[in-house]
Design a protein around this motif. Structure first.
Motif, PDB file in Angstrom:
ATOM      1  N   SER A 115      33.349  15.477  20.806  1.00  0.00           N
ATOM      2  CA  SER A 115      34.050  16.098  19.679  1.00  0.00           C
ATOM      3  C   SER A 115      34.885  15.094  18.891  1.00  0.00           C
ATOM      4  O   SER A 115      35.164  15.306  17.710  1.00  0.00           O
ATOM      5  CB  SER A 115      34.944  17.234  20.176  1.00  0.00           C
ATOM      6  N   LYS A 163      26.841  17.316  25.571  1.00  0.00           N
ATOM      7  CA  LYS A 163      27.807  17.022  26.641  1.00  0.00           C
ATOM      8  C   LYS A 163      27.170  17.272  28.005  1.00  0.00           C
ATOM      9  O   LYS A 163      26.199  18.018  28.125  1.00  0.00           O
ATOM     10  CB  LYS A 163      29.083  17.838  26.475  1.00  0.00           C
ATOM     11  N   ILE A 166      24.353  25.376  33.998  1.00  0.00           N
ATOM     12  CA  ILE A 166      24.880  25.966  32.760  1.00  0.00           C
ATOM     13  C   ILE A 166      24.363  27.397  32.608  1.00  0.00           C
ATOM     14  O   ILE A 166      23.165  27.655  32.752  1.00  0.00           O
ATOM     15  CB  ILE A 166      24.462  25.121  31.547  1.00  0.00           C
ATOM     16  N   GLU A 184      25.128  32.080  28.639  1.00  0.00           N
ATOM     17  CA  GLU A 184      26.233  32.381  27.734  1.00  0.00           C
ATOM     18  C   GLU A 184      26.910  31.118  27.213  1.00  0.00           C
ATOM     19  O   GLU A 184      27.446  31.104  26.098  1.00  0.00           O
ATOM     20  CB  GLU A 184      27.265  33.271  28.430  1.00  0.00           C
ATOM     21  N   GLU A 185      26.873  30.045  27.992  1.00  0.00           N
ATOM     22  CA  GLU A 185      27.542  28.800  27.601  1.00  0.00           C
ATOM     23  C   GLU A 185      26.572  27.751  27.068  1.00  0.00           C
ATOM     24  O   GLU A 185      26.994  26.678  26.621  1.00  0.00           O
ATOM     25  CB  GLU A 185      28.296  28.216  28.805  1.00  0.00           C
ATOM     26  N   LEU A 189      24.657  27.094  24.424  1.00  0.00           N
ATOM     27  CA  LEU A 189      24.738  26.490  23.093  1.00  0.00           C
ATOM     28  C   LEU A 189      25.971  25.602  22.926  1.00  0.00           C
ATOM     29  O   LEU A 189      26.010  24.764  22.024  1.00  0.00           O
ATOM     30  CB  LEU A 189      24.711  27.574  22.014  1.00  0.00           C
ATOM     31  N   ASP A 190      26.966  25.764  23.807  1.00  0.00           N
ATOM     32  CA  ASP A 190      28.142  24.886  23.774  1.00  0.00           C
ATOM     33  C   ASP A 190      27.769  23.457  24.148  1.00  0.00           C
ATOM     34  O   ASP A 190      28.511  22.519  23.846  1.00  0.00           O
ATOM     35  CB  ASP A 190      29.227  25.393  24.731  1.00  0.00           C
ATOM     36  N   TYR A 191      26.638  23.300  24.830  1.00  0.00           N
ATOM     37  CA  TYR A 191      26.217  21.977  25.301  1.00  0.00           C
ATOM     38  C   TYR A 191      25.274  21.290  24.314  1.00  0.00           C
ATOM     39  O   TYR A 191      24.812  20.179  24.558  1.00  0.00           O
ATOM     40  CB  TYR A 191      25.550  22.100  26.679  1.00  0.00           C
ATOM     41  N   HIS A 213      23.656  18.675  12.813  1.00  0.00           N
ATOM     42  CA  HIS A 213      24.667  19.156  13.753  1.00  0.00           C
ATOM     43  C   HIS A 213      24.574  20.666  13.910  1.00  0.00           C
ATOM     44  O   HIS A 213      24.238  21.397  12.975  1.00  0.00           O
ATOM     45  CB  HIS A 213      26.076  18.759  13.272  1.00  0.00           C
ATOM     46  N   LYS A 214      24.858  21.146  15.102  1.00  0.00           N
ATOM     47  CA  LYS A 214      24.689  22.572  15.416  1.00  0.00           C
ATOM     48  C   LYS A 214      25.525  23.490  14.525  1.00  0.00           C
ATOM     49  O   LYS A 214      25.179  24.661  14.339  1.00  0.00           O
ATOM     50  CB  LYS A 214      25.038  22.834  16.881  1.00  0.00           C
ATOM     51  N   SER A 215      26.606  22.967  13.956  1.00  0.00           N
ATOM     52  CA  SER A 215      27.462  23.789  13.099  1.00  0.00           C
ATOM     53  C   SER A 215      26.743  24.260  11.842  1.00  0.00           C
ATOM     54  O   SER A 215      27.157  25.227  11.198  1.00  0.00           O
ATOM     55  CB  SER A 215      28.721  23.012  12.703  1.00  0.00           C
ATOM     56  N   GLU A 260      18.747  29.154  24.877  1.00  0.00           N
ATOM     57  CA  GLU A 260      19.715  29.394  25.952  1.00  0.00           C
ATOM     58  C   GLU A 260      19.042  29.344  27.320  1.00  0.00           C
ATOM     59  O   GLU A 260      19.569  28.765  28.271  1.00  0.00           O
ATOM     60  CB  GLU A 260      20.405  30.745  25.749  1.00  0.00           C
TER      61      GLU A 260
END
Length: 298
Positions: A52, A154, A159, A162-163, A165-167, A207-209, A241
């Motif tokens: 980040s 990261k 994993i 639910e988590e 996409l955070d990775y 970027h995923k955003s 996912e």
């Protein structure tokens, strides 16, 4: 945010594509010019490893990067490399992840119940517009496979869905070039999938955003302008996912890992008669929101 690896008169550098997609912002050069120093590494892989901190710095200084137009480089004056042009690990690939592709490669009995996974060697990776070798001395059945690629952002193991996409750091495009005859001859995927230049990647990492829903993106592949593949990632058997969650069960995913999510129906082998690639063919893959990857068979 579209991030690239490019090379001009100097060594490869990390850049960001301008909104009109006509110029590249050399991030380190601009930062050094404005602030006197820079934390931005010379490779996009190392940037991803910063996590980040890297993205926050670019976003916080976005106006500065875009305002220094005197340092922007016309995109036609550089050679674009694969965004991660020297992967540290094999590219992880999901096989038969669209029902219709599983059927065209066999029958309804070939639709996988559990995720099918293989890998491609790091030496397969080349960038957009880079020639793909035909390897005509060892294969007569070179085939294309347009795919959405996931770039892990990261480190993680075990994993949850639910988590997952955070990775993710972002997304790109891969052409999983395959020698079908070698694939059949050796009764496994690695050799037929790992010929030099058989993994064109790019043109950048988004970027995923920027991607609202990676499980709902149009994907098309054309050969010499002829539409061969036309689908949407909503037809995944195993969504993103699930892919990340399953892969991370007992295996650590790391920043910079590249995951190819599978190809839809319409590969050359699926036609009757087959439409394999030949010298001079141009393969163009377009994924909604991500961009266009184009390579010529040489």
């Amino acid at each position: 945010m579209k991030l690239v690896t490019a090379v001009g008169e100097e060594s490869p550098f990390v850049g960001m594509i301008t909104n009109d997609e006509q110029h590249i912002i050399p991030l380190k050069r601009v930062e050094e010019s404005v602030f006197g120093s820079s934390i931005i590494p010379d490779s996009l892989l190392e940037c991803i490893k910063l996590g980040s901190d890297f993205i926050d710095r670019i976003q916080n200084q976005s106006s500065v990067f875009h305002s220094r137009t005197d340092l922007h480089i016309p995109i036609n004056q550089v050679r674009m490399l694969a965004p991660i042009h020297k992967p540290e690990k094999n590219i992880i690939c999901v096989g038969k992840n669209y029902v219709e592709h599983a059927i065209e490669m066999g029958s309804a009995e070939d639709i996988p119940e559990h995720m099918m996974v293989f890998t491609k060697a790091p030496t397969t990776v080349v960038g957009p517009s880079h020639d793909v070798l035909s390897h005509s001395d060892i294969t007569n059945e070179l085939d294309y496979e347009g795919e959405l690629a996931i770039i892990i952002g990261k480190k993680g193991k075990g994993i949850s869905r639910e988590e997952a996409l955070d990775y993710v750091f972002g997304y790109s495009i891969i052409n999983d070039i395959t020698a079908r005859d070698l694939q059949s001859k050796h009764k496994q995927f690695f050799i037929g999938k790992s010929l030099d230049t058989s993994c064109p990647m790019g043109p950048w990492i988004v970027h995923k955003s920027v991607v609202d829903n990676p499980n709902h993106l149009n994907i098309q592949t054309k050969v010499n302008g002829e539409l061969r593949q036309d689908s949407n990632t909503k037809h995944f058997i195993f969504d993103i996912e699930e892919i990340i969650s399953v892969l991370s069960k007992g295996m650590t995913l790391e920043p910079g890992d590249i995951i190819a999510t599978g190809t839809p129906a319409g590969v050359g082998k699926g036609y009757k008669p087959p439409k394999f690639l030949k010298h001079g063919d141009v393969v163009t893959i377009e994924v909604e929101t991500i961009g266009i990857l184009e390579n010529k068979i040489y």
